[in-house]
Structures are given as C-alpha cells and as structure tokens.
Design an enzyme around this catalytic site. Structure first.
Site, mmCIF file in Angstrom:
data_model
loop_
_atom_site.group_PDB
_atom_site.id
_atom_site.type_symbol
_atom_site.label_atom_id
_atom_site.label_comp_id
_atom_site.label_asym_id
_atom_site.label_seq_id
_atom_site.Cartn_x
_atom_site.Cartn_y
_atom_site.Cartn_z
ATOM 1 N N HIS A 1 41.173 40.193 26.851
ATOM 2 C CA HIS A 1 42.163 39.713 27.807
ATOM 3 C C HIS A 1 43.322 39.086 27.024
ATOM 4 O O HIS A 1 43.170 38.021 26.434
ATOM 5 C CB HIS A 1 41.515 38.703 28.743
ATOM 6 C CG HIS A 1 42.369 38.355 29.927
ATOM 7 N ND1 HIS A 1 43.704 38.666 30.001
ATOM 8 C CD2 HIS A 1 42.049 37.725 31.096
ATOM 9 C CE1 HIS A 1 44.181 38.234 31.162
ATOM 10 N NE2 HIS A 1 43.206 37.668 31.850
ATOM 11 N N HIS B 1 42.776 44.858 36.918
ATOM 12 C CA HIS B 1 42.849 43.597 36.181
ATOM 13 C C HIS B 1 41.513 43.374 35.459
ATOM 14 O O HIS B 1 41.494 43.087 34.266
ATOM 15 C CB HIS B 1 43.172 42.456 37.130
ATOM 16 C CG HIS B 1 43.413 41.148 36.438
ATOM 17 N ND1 HIS B 1 44.409 40.970 35.516
ATOM 18 C CD2 HIS B 1 42.766 39.954 36.533
ATOM 19 C CE1 HIS B 1 44.378 39.712 35.063
ATOM 20 N NE2 HIS B 1 43.386 39.086 35.663
ATOM 21 N N CYS C 1 47.981 35.090 33.601
ATOM 22 C CA CYS C 1 47.523 36.425 33.200
ATOM 23 C C CYS C 1 48.248 37.542 33.939
ATOM 24 O O CYS C 1 47.972 38.725 33.714
ATOM 25 C CB CYS C 1 46.017 36.501 33.395
ATOM 26 S SG CYS C 1 45.208 35.128 32.552
ATOM 27 N N GLU D 1 38.458 41.877 43.131
ATOM 28 C CA GLU D 1 39.460 42.941 43.004
ATOM 29 C C GLU D 1 38.946 44.245 43.626
ATOM 30 O O GLU D 1 39.686 44.943 44.338
ATOM 31 C CB GLU D 1 39.813 43.166 41.536
ATOM 32 C CG GLU D 1 40.882 44.237 41.344
ATOM 33 C CD GLU D 1 41.243 44.460 39.873
ATOM 34 O OE1 GLU D 1 40.483 44.026 38.997
ATOM 35 O OE2 GLU D 1 42.298 45.078 39.624
#
Lengths: 79, 409
Positions: free
Chosen positions: B336, B299, B159, B310
């Site tokens: 995503h 993200h 990703c 994060e």
C-alpha cells in the site's frame, strides 16, 4: 586556530558537499551568490557546517557580511 | 466536452525502477515485500514493508537529492520518466500543470529534523527542512523541473490522494486551465514511526516471517496491509492537444466520482455507502452504463473489513452486471503506497487497457467466501478487443472515496 589555507580547503569541501560546486572553484574572490549560485538556504547550511567544522560561532548578523569566499575565510580564521 | 488522454507515464515502485519494469513485474505476479533488517526496525511489531526497487539516491544527482525528501525524489524520478516518455514536447508552459499528491509528505525529513533539534539544538535544524517536509514539496519540485506555470497542486486525502490528483488534473484540462498536466502521487513513509503508528491501529499485516505472503487482498487469512513506497506520474493531455503533436494516447480518463463517508476518521463505512456513491458517480460522469465497466482495479488493501466493504459496494452499484467484471488488487504485489497507491494503480489500469492484460492478484490461496466477484488470481488474464472501460477505486482515512473511469483508446 586553522590557517587561512586550511579554512579555504575545509570551506571548499563544505560548499562542494552542499551545493555541488567543484572544490577548485571555491576561491577567495568568488561571491557566494553571484559566482557560485548559492541560494540563501544553502548559505545557512554552509554557515552551520562551518560552525561545526571549525568550532567557531558565526552570529546571524555577521552572515550578511560574508559575501565572498574570502570574507568567510578571514572571518573564520580570525574568529 | 474535452476528452482527456494519457500520453505518457513514469513510476518507481517496490517492484520496478520505472513504469515498464513495474508493469512486467505485475504481469509476472511479483511481490515487492521484504523484511526490514535495519536496526531501527528491530523492536517494531511489524518489520516488513515493500521498499522501492531502486534507491532514488542511485538515480538522482547527489546535490539535487539532498535538497529533497525521499518522497520528492520519487516524484521527480517518475515525472522525468513520464515527461521523456511523452516525448519531452516543447509546449506553452503557461498551459502546463502539475498535480502531485501525497498522503503524508516529507515525513522522514520531519522526523530527522526533530532528531537534530533534540540532539543538537535549534541552530542546527536545516534551513531546507520546511521546503523538504511540506506535503506540496514534491509537486513544487516537479513544477520547477518542467517550468510548469498553469498551477502546481497537492491534494491530500490519505490513501485516495494519488487518485484525487489524477481527477484534479483532468479537471484542470476540462475547465480550460491547462493543455497538459502531470498528475500522480508519491509517498515515502517506511520509517519506524508510521510503522509503529499503523501497527497501533492494527492496520498492518504482522506476517513478519513471510513478507511476500503478507498482502493478500480477499484471502480469508488477510490480516492487514503491507506498507509500500514510491511514486507514479501520468501525463494527462487534452485529446486535441495530443493529436496536434502526434502523441500516442494510451488510454482516456473518462470520468471521476467522489464522495465522503461522514462516518469515522479511520474506519470504513461498514456497508460501503460512500464507496458505492463514488463508483456510481464515476460511471455517470463518464457517460457510461453499468454494463460498460469490464474491470476494476480495486482499492483492496488486504484488511479484513475494507476488502469486504468494497466488494459489497461494488455489488450494490453494479448488481448482476458485476458478474461480468473482473477485479484485481495491485496491492498484493506492491503493498500500500498510501498517497501514491491510486497513481500506481491508475497506471496499472492504463496499461491493462492498452495491453488488454489484467495482472493477477497474488496470495489469494483461499478466497474469502464473502467475496462473490471474479478475482483474477491466475494471471495475467487476456481482455477482449473493442472499447473497454475500467474503474480504479481508492479510499482514504478521513472518509475519502474516489473512483476513476478509464477507457481504452
């Protein structure tokens, strides 16, 4: 057994489907590579599709002899 | 040092068939989520995803499309838009590069070819299967399309792939290998197998009855990510080359930071050490101070652990200066896009800085109390004038952490 005209018509549909060549350009005198710009991978696809459509077997060692549309028509019509 | 500017872009995403439509939909807070009503989805535990807003077969020539996997199709559409957007310049092709990342590559081709092998035997497997399924296929097709001869590359870092592609493309220009690089990512993984496999990992939201609410980064009720598909491509160019042809510079790729977790193949480091390192290195590489970063496109995949990790990493790196930054999570709208996610989000940052508007994060109905950062939820939010820098974060299975610093021009 398909007639040569039936094979030509069926082959023209296949070549159109796979490579986008107009059906009317798929004529016996045309070279797959030089005239119709068919690459070796598309040629394999065309052979696979012909085997399915016409119920014939085209062994790998024969494919290299099918240089023109006419070669393929006569091989398939006489297989 | 060579400055790298963005002089064009293209995209096909769950909320738009091109970059302009995608950006307009982002500003409007549009969800691209949908229920998958195909028969193959009927028995899946997760039957929602964010399909591309436009079907690539409606855009591409039929014969052209049948020689490419869906992920190659997305990339070619985005690359053509990007190249046209930058003016289709007549450039030295030996100085033109391509970097198109993918997390998974031509997965649908792989699975379809396997169905043929099983059902019809080896002699019916397509001779195009390998050139369609290989992860570098999309990059290869884009390179052929443009005649790019400075190198065609495909970073694969799950990703984080799309972000890595942009960092790699910028490096190609900085190290003197190219003047212009088309860089981005593509993904087409909306298929029963990846949906079943991601669901087996408990990575996906299972909000089957309410797809547009499924992707909800930082909300207390988040339960996993929403699988999206599409591509985005940026035109990166040395500032000197861009000025020489009078190209518009929409933003500057100022720096990149990378690290790896060395922790677990699929779980994030719980305290976000690697993520923090990537962000700190990116700011250092950009030659900026922590207080110069005004915005983060996070993200933020909408997973319970990832969003917290994060946020903690951001606080660790930025300390009290994080209070002056605003964050957004584009995945709330587009889902995503795996290896394309970082590219679409980098495009969002470029447009955020150029337009001075931060798109909202949708579905944050109840902000997780563990999040002490300024999340843009009612958007878009206006940014001030003057020099502005922003961070684009991407993290991937395998422990990849990549952050880009992008600055306004």
């Amino acid at each position: 057994m398909a007639s040569e005209q039936e094979v030509q018509d069926g082959l023209a549909d296949i070549v159109n489907e796979i490579a986008g060549v107009p059906q009317e350009d798929v004529t016996p005198g045309k070279s797959f590579t030089d005239d119709l710009d068919i690459d070796s991978l598309s040629m394999v696809e065309i052979v696979q599709a012909c085997e399915d459509k016409f119920g014939v077997s085209i062994p790998d060692d024969q494919v290299k002899n099918l240089k023109t549309v006419g070669d393929a028509i006569s091989y398939i019509a006489n297989a | 040092m060579t400055s790298i500017v963005v002089t064009g872009f293209g995209a096909i995403t769950p909320i738009g068939g091109d970059a302009a439509a995608t950006w307009a939909a982002m500003l409007a807070g549009t969800s691209g989520a949908a229920v998958l009503d195909e028969t193959w989805a009927a028995d899946l535990p997760v039957r929602i995803a964010a399909p591309a807003a436009v079907d690539p077969s409606d855009v591409l020539d039929r014969v052209e499309a049948r020689r490419m996997d869906r992920c190659g199709q997305f990339a070619l559409i985005a690359a053509r838009e990007a190249w046209a957007h930058t003016g289709s310049p007549d450039v030295d092709k030996t100085r033109l590069g391509v970097v198109v990342a993918s997390g998974i590559g031509g997965l649908i081709t792989t699975l379809t070819a396997y169905d043929t092998l099983r059902d019809k035997g080896p002699r019916r497997v397509s001779p195009l299967a390998i050139p369609m399924l290989m992860p570098n296929s999309a990059a290869g097709y884009v390179g052929i399309e443009l005649g790019a001869r400075a190198g065609v590359h495909t970073p694969v870092s799950a990703c984080a792939s799309g972000t890595e592609a942009i960092a790699y493309g910028a490096d190609m220009i900085r190290t003197g290998r190219a003047d212009i690089v088309l860089a981005g990512g593509t993904e087409a993984a909306i298929h029963a197998l990846p949906l079943a496999a991601f669901a087996a990992m408990k990575a996906l939201s299972s909000r089957n009855d309410d797809p547009s609410a499924a992707s909800r980064p930082w909300d207390v009720d988040r339960d996993g990510f929403l699988l999206g598909e599409g591509a985005a491509i940026l035109v990166l160019e040395s500032a000197e080359h861009a000025a020489g042809r009078g190209a518009t510079a929409y933003a500057e790729i100022l720096g990149a930071g990378m690290s790896s977790d060395a922790h677990h193949i699929a779980q994030p480091d719980p305290v976000g050490t690697g993520a923090a390192t990537a962000m700190r290195l990116a700011v250092e590489n950009a030659g900026l101070g922590l207080g110069d970063i005004a915005h983060v496109n996070a993200h933020a995949t909408s997973t319970p652990l990832g969003d917290i990790g994060e946020a903690q990493a951001i606080r660790t790196v930025f300390g009290s200066t994080a209070d002056d930054m605003c964050l957004t999570g584009s995945k709330s709208m587009i889902g995503h896009l795996l290896g394309a996610a970082g590219a679409v989000e980098a495009l969002a940052v470029v447009l955020t800085l150029h337009e001075r508007l931060v798109p909202p994060t949708i579905n944050v109905d109840n902000l997780d109390p563990a999040i002490d950062l300024d999340i843009v939820t009612d958007g878009p939010r206006k940014l001030p004038g003057g020099d502005l820098a922003a961070l684009n974060n991407s993290f991937g299975f395998g422990g990849h952490n990549i952050a880009l610093v992008i600055r306004s021009t």
